[in-house]
Scaffold this motif. Sequence first.
Motif, PDB file in Angstrom:
ATOM      1  N   ARG A  56      12.127  29.531  -5.604  1.00 18.51           N
ATOM      2  CA  ARG A  56      11.967  28.771  -4.362  1.00 18.51           C
ATOM      3  C   ARG A  56      10.508  28.664  -3.935  1.00 18.51           C
ATOM      4  O   ARG A  56      10.108  27.643  -3.386  1.00 18.51           O
ATOM      5  N   GLN A  65      10.769  21.755  -1.570  1.00 19.14           N
ATOM      6  CA  GLN A  65      11.636  22.421  -0.605  1.00 19.14           C
ATOM      7  C   GLN A  65      10.806  22.916   0.567  1.00 19.14           C
ATOM      8  O   GLN A  65       9.628  23.223   0.406  1.00 19.14           O
ATOM      9  N   ASP A  70      13.315  28.819   3.471  1.00 17.72           N
ATOM     10  CA  ASP A  70      13.515  29.658   2.290  1.00 17.72           C
ATOM     11  C   ASP A  70      13.033  31.077   2.528  1.00 17.72           C
ATOM     12  O   ASP A  70      13.642  32.042   2.053  1.00 17.72           O
ATOM     13  N   SER A  74      15.379  34.313   2.323  1.00 17.49           N
ATOM     14  CA  SER A  74      15.026  35.439   1.447  1.00 17.49           C
ATOM     15  C   SER A  74      14.909  36.739   2.233  1.00 17.49           C
ATOM     16  O   SER A  74      15.364  37.787   1.778  1.00 17.49           O
ATOM     17  N   ASN A 104      20.696  28.097   7.234  1.00 12.93           N
ATOM     18  CA  ASN A 104      20.222  27.002   6.377  1.00 12.93           C
ATOM     19  C   ASN A 104      21.297  25.959   6.103  1.00 12.93           C
ATOM     20  O   ASN A 104      21.384  25.410   5.021  1.00 12.93           O
TER      21      ASN A 104
END
Length: 116
Positions: A56, A65, A70, A74, A104
């Motif tokens: 990512r 992205q 992200d 994470s 998300n």
Amino acid sequence: MRFVVLVIVLSLPALDLVVTAHLARVTGLPLWLWLAGSLLAGLLVLRSERVEFRTRTVAALHGEQPLLRDMLDSGRKVLAAFLLILPGVVSDLIAVLLLALPLNVGPAYARAGSRR
């Protein structure tokens, strides 16, 4: 005040182990099986997130992205992995709740993913 915070922080894992021992006694499963299972699950989540994070991050650096979502995702998974590694059923339940949170998703995330 610092002493109170220290006592709270150190007593939570101890209480979590007491709850786990009681649950192991009630269910008949050995305590080591509860602890080893959650440790293994935590290590697997942490390992898979390490690989996904690299992928990512490279995609975010290429502009494919969004980076902030992200990073949040994470961080949530790494925190859940550490909670799974901690001994105890209560921390495992909190970790499962963290992993089950529907982050998300929604229109903002769908728009960010459709910019390709």
